[in-house]
Design a protein around this motif. Structure first.
Motif, PDB file in Angstrom:
ATOM      1  N   UNK A 187      -8.633 -22.283  -1.761  1.00  0.00           N
ATOM      2  CA  UNK A 187      -7.519 -23.241  -1.764  1.00  0.00           C
ATOM      3  C   UNK A 187      -7.419 -23.763  -3.190  1.00  0.00           C
ATOM      4  N   UNK A 188      -6.359 -23.378  -3.880  1.00  0.00           N
ATOM      5  CA  UNK A 188      -6.214 -23.796  -5.284  1.00  0.00           C
ATOM      6  C   UNK A 188      -5.419 -25.089  -5.352  1.00  0.00           C
ATOM      7  N   UNK A 189      -6.001 -26.076  -5.999  1.00  0.00           N
ATOM      8  CA  UNK A 189      -5.299 -27.344  -6.205  1.00  0.00           C
ATOM      9  C   UNK A 189      -4.861 -27.407  -7.666  1.00  0.00           C
ATOM     10  N   UNK A 190      -3.544 -27.347  -7.834  1.00  0.00           N
ATOM     11  CA  UNK A 190      -2.986 -27.364  -9.189  1.00  0.00           C
ATOM     12  C   UNK A 190      -2.733 -28.778  -9.639  1.00  0.00           C
ATOM     13  N   UNK A 191      -3.041 -29.059 -10.904  1.00  0.00           N
ATOM     14  CA  UNK A 191      -2.834 -30.393 -11.460  1.00  0.00           C
ATOM     15  C   UNK A 191      -4.158 -30.956 -11.939  1.00  0.00           C
ATOM     16  N   UNK A 192      -4.109 -32.216 -12.370  1.00  0.00           N
ATOM     17  CA  UNK A 192      -5.322 -32.870 -12.871  1.00  0.00           C
ATOM     18  C   UNK A 192      -6.293 -33.069 -11.708  1.00  0.00           C
ATOM     19  N   UNK A 193      -7.461 -32.479 -11.813  1.00  0.00           N
ATOM     20  CA  UNK A 193      -8.396 -32.526 -10.674  1.00  0.00           C
ATOM     21  C   UNK A 193      -8.864 -33.938 -10.370  1.00  0.00           C
ATOM     22  N   UNK A 194      -8.728 -34.837 -11.317  1.00  0.00           N
ATOM     23  CA  UNK A 194      -9.114 -36.221 -11.012  1.00  0.00           C
ATOM     24  C   UNK A 194      -8.134 -36.835 -10.013  1.00  0.00           C
ATOM     25  N   UNK A 195      -6.972 -36.195  -9.864  1.00  0.00           N
ATOM     26  CA  UNK A 195      -6.019 -36.585  -8.819  1.00  0.00           C
ATOM     27  C   UNK A 195      -6.138 -35.659  -7.605  1.00  0.00           C
ATOM     28  N   UNK A 196      -6.187 -34.351  -7.860  1.00  0.00           N
ATOM     29  CA  UNK A 196      -6.097 -33.397  -6.734  1.00  0.00           C
ATOM     30  C   UNK A 196      -7.351 -33.389  -5.864  1.00  0.00           C
ATOM     31  N   UNK A 197      -8.468 -33.877  -6.394  1.00  0.00           N
ATOM     32  CA  UNK A 197      -9.702 -33.898  -5.594  1.00  0.00           C
ATOM     33  C   UNK A 197      -9.916 -35.224  -4.876  1.00  0.00           C
ATOM     34  N   UNK A 198      -8.888 -36.081  -4.919  1.00  0.00           N
ATOM     35  CA  UNK A 198      -9.064 -37.414  -4.324  1.00  0.00           C
ATOM     36  C   UNK A 198      -9.099 -37.399  -2.806  1.00  0.00           C
ATOM     37  N   UNK A 199      -8.467 -36.417  -2.186  1.00  0.00           N
ATOM     38  CA  UNK A 199      -8.415 -36.442  -0.714  1.00  0.00           C
ATOM     39  C   UNK A 199      -8.664 -35.068  -0.126  1.00  0.00           C
ATOM     40  N   UNK A 200      -8.883 -35.038   1.196  1.00  0.00           N
ATOM     41  CA  UNK A 200      -9.062 -33.800   1.946  1.00  0.00           C
ATOM     42  C   UNK A 200     -10.127 -32.887   1.326  1.00  0.00           C
ATOM     43  N   UNK A 201     -11.288 -33.467   1.061  1.00  0.00           N
ATOM     44  CA  UNK A 201     -12.411 -32.658   0.574  1.00  0.00           C
ATOM     45  C   UNK A 201     -13.420 -32.549   1.715  1.00  0.00           C
ATOM     46  N   UNK A 202     -13.723 -31.314   2.159  1.00  0.00           N
ATOM     47  CA  UNK A 202     -14.699 -31.167   3.243  1.00  0.00           C
ATOM     48  C   UNK A 202     -16.087 -31.552   2.745  1.00  0.00           C
ATOM     49  N   UNK A 203     -17.031 -31.645   3.665  1.00  0.00           N
ATOM     50  CA  UNK A 203     -18.408 -31.937   3.258  1.00  0.00           C
ATOM     51  C   UNK A 203     -18.911 -30.746   2.432  1.00  0.00           C
ATOM     52  N   UNK A 204     -19.276 -31.022   1.193  1.00  0.00           N
ATOM     53  CA  UNK A 204     -19.535 -29.935   0.242  1.00  0.00           C
ATOM     54  C   UNK A 204     -20.992 -29.500   0.240  1.00  0.00           C
ATOM     55  N   UNK A 205     -21.176 -28.174   0.154  1.00  0.00           N
ATOM     56  CA  UNK A 205     -22.519 -27.597   0.027  1.00  0.00           C
ATOM     57  C   UNK A 205     -22.856 -27.310  -1.438  1.00  0.00           C
ATOM     58  N   UNK A 206     -21.827 -27.131  -2.227  1.00  0.00           N
ATOM     59  CA  UNK A 206     -22.066 -26.744  -3.616  1.00  0.00           C
ATOM     60  C   UNK A 206     -20.892 -27.198  -4.489  1.00  0.00           C
ATOM     61  N   UNK A 207     -21.224 -27.562  -5.731  1.00  0.00           N
ATOM     62  CA  UNK A 207     -20.191 -27.931  -6.714  1.00  0.00           C
ATOM     63  C   UNK A 207     -20.508 -27.176  -7.996  1.00  0.00           C
ATOM     64  N   UNK A 208     -19.529 -26.434  -8.502  1.00  0.00           N
ATOM     65  CA  UNK A 208     -19.693 -25.747  -9.790  1.00  0.00           C
ATOM     66  C   UNK A 208     -18.851 -26.488 -10.827  1.00  0.00           C
ATOM     67  N   UNK A 209     -19.523 -27.032 -11.837  1.00  0.00           N
ATOM     68  CA  UNK A 209     -18.811 -27.776 -12.880  1.00  0.00           C
ATOM     69  C   UNK A 209     -18.745 -26.912 -14.137  1.00  0.00           C
ATOM     70  N   UNK A 210     -17.529 -26.450 -14.427  1.00  0.00           N
ATOM     71  CA  UNK A 210     -17.297 -25.564 -15.578  1.00  0.00           C
ATOM     72  C   UNK A 210     -15.999 -26.043 -16.221  1.00  0.00           C
ATOM     73  N   UNK A 211     -16.086 -27.163 -16.915  1.00  0.00           N
ATOM     74  CA  UNK A 211     -14.888 -27.937 -17.262  1.00  0.00           C
ATOM     75  C   UNK A 211     -15.071 -28.594 -18.613  1.00  0.00           C
ATOM     76  N   UNK A 212     -13.968 -29.014 -19.195  1.00  0.00           N
ATOM     77  CA  UNK A 212     -14.048 -29.752 -20.452  1.00  0.00           C
ATOM     78  C   UNK A 212     -14.877 -31.028 -20.215  1.00  0.00           C
ATOM     79  N   UNK A 213     -15.701 -31.335 -21.187  1.00  0.00           N
ATOM     80  CA  UNK A 213     -16.729 -32.373 -21.004  1.00  0.00           C
ATOM     81  C   UNK A 213     -16.205 -33.738 -20.532  1.00  0.00           C
ATOM     82  N   UNK A 214     -15.093 -34.263 -21.068  1.00  0.00           N
ATOM     83  CA  UNK A 214     -14.701 -35.624 -20.659  1.00  0.00           C
ATOM     84  C   UNK A 214     -14.409 -35.755 -19.168  1.00  0.00           C
ATOM     85  N   UNK A 215     -14.070 -34.644 -18.517  1.00  0.00           N
ATOM     86  CA  UNK A 215     -13.692 -34.700 -17.103  1.00  0.00           C
ATOM     87  C   UNK A 215     -14.908 -34.552 -16.181  1.00  0.00           C
TER      88      UNK A 215
END
Ligand code: SAM
Length: 229
Positions: free
Chosen positions: A134-162
Motif C-alpha cells: 500500500x503506497x502512501x504518496x506525500x509527506x510521510x509525517x502526514x500519510x502515516x498519521x492514521x490507519x497503521x496496523x500493528x507493526x512487526x517491522x519498520x525499515x527507516x531509509x530516509x533523509x535524516x531530518x525525517x
C-alpha cells in the motif's frame, strides 16, 4: 563458498532486482558526495535517484522478516521501490504460512518516484509483490498519521531530518518485539545522531545493535507497548 541468495522468487523478479540494484549503484557512484545548499536543492538532486538499500542489506531484511513472521511492515522511504519488493515477498510468504492479513506500507513524497515504484511492482507481478504493498504518496509525517496496523517491522531509509519524527509517529503502533532497521547508521551517524541517541538510550524502550554492513545497519528491537487505535 559464496552464501546463496535467500530470496525465493521467480526468475523475472530476480532479473528485475539485479537490474534495479545495478542502476542504483551506477547512479550513486556517479553522484559522489552530495553536498547541496538547501533542502530544496537536495530534493531536486534526488528526484531521479534510486538511493536503493544495498542488495546484501535487502537480503538480510528479507531473511529477518521471514524469521520474525512479519506481516505488517512500514517502509519509511520508498523511492523507486527496490527494498519494498523484498519486503512484499516476505510478507506474502508470512501471510501464506501464518494466515491473517498483511501489508507493506510504503511511503514516497515525490510523485515521479511513486509512479516508477508502481511500475517496478507491476513488473514484479501482482500475486507475489504488488498486492502486498500500500503506497502512501506525500509527506510521510502526514500519510502515516492514521490507519497503521500493528507493526512487526519498520525499515527507516530516509533523509535524516525525517527519521526520528517518523519513528516517534510509528512507535505507538509497534508491537512488542517489533524490529526497527535504520540504514547507514555508521556513515551517517552524525546526521542521524538524534535518532541513534533515541534508539540507544537505556530508557528509550529498545535493545540495539549496529550490524557491520558497509556504512552500517542499525537493528533495534522495541520493548515498549503499542497503544490501541
Ligand atoms: C533512500 S531513499 C529510499 C530507498 C528505498 N528504500 C529503496 O531501497 O529503494 C529515500 C526516499 O525517501 C523519500 N522521502 C524523503 N523525505 C520524505 C518524506 N517526508 N515523506 C515521504 N518520502 C520522503 C525521498 O524522496 C526518497 O525517494
Amino acid at each position: 563458498m559464496v552464501s546463496p541468495n535467500p530470496v525465493q522468487a521467480p526468475p523475472h523478479i530476480h532479473a528485475l532486482l539485479t537490474r534495479l540494484h545495478q542502476e542504483s549503484t551506477v547512479q550513486e557512484e556517479a553522484l559522489g558526495p552530495y553536498l547541496t545548499t538547501t533542502p530544496a536543492a537536495f530534493d531536486a538532486l534526488m528526484r531521479d535517484k534510486f538511493i536503493a538499500l544495498d542488495e546484501d542489506k535487502c537480503r538480510f531484511t528479507y531473511q529477518l522478516a521471514l524469521a520474525t513472521g512479519a506481516r505488517n511492515i512500514a517502509e519509511v522511504g520508498t523511492s523507486f521501490g527496490v527494498s519494498t519488493i523484498y519486503l512484499a515477498l516476505a510478507v506474502g510468504r508470512n501471510v501464506a504460512r501464518l494466515g491473517g492479513e498483511g501489508r507493506v506500507i510504503a511511503t514516497e513524497k515525490e510523485s515521479n518516484k511513486a509512479a516508477r515504484a508502481r511500475a517496478h511492482w507491476a513488473e514484479a507481478g501482482d500475486e507475489l509483490v504488488a498486492r502486498w504493498i500500500e503506497l502512501r504518496e506525500g509527506d510521510l509525517l502526514e500519510t502515516l498519521r492514521g490507519d497503521v496496523p500493528l507493526l512487526d517491522m519498520v525499515l527507516i531509509d530516509i533523509w535524516a531530518p525525517v527519521a526520528l519524527p517518523a519513528l516517534k509517529l510509528l512507535e505507538p503502533r509497534m508491537r512488542e518485539g517489533a524490529v526497527v532497521l535504520v540504514d547507514n547508521s555508521i556513515s551517517s551517524a552524525e546526521r542521524y545522531k538524534e535518532l541513534l541517541a533515541h534508539l540507544r538510550s537505556p530508557t528509550g524502550g529498545y535493545t540495539n545493535l549496529t550490524l557491520p554492513y558497509s556504512k552500517g545497519l542499525e537493528m533495534s528491537v522495541w520493548h515498549g507497548a503499542a497503544t490501541e487505535g
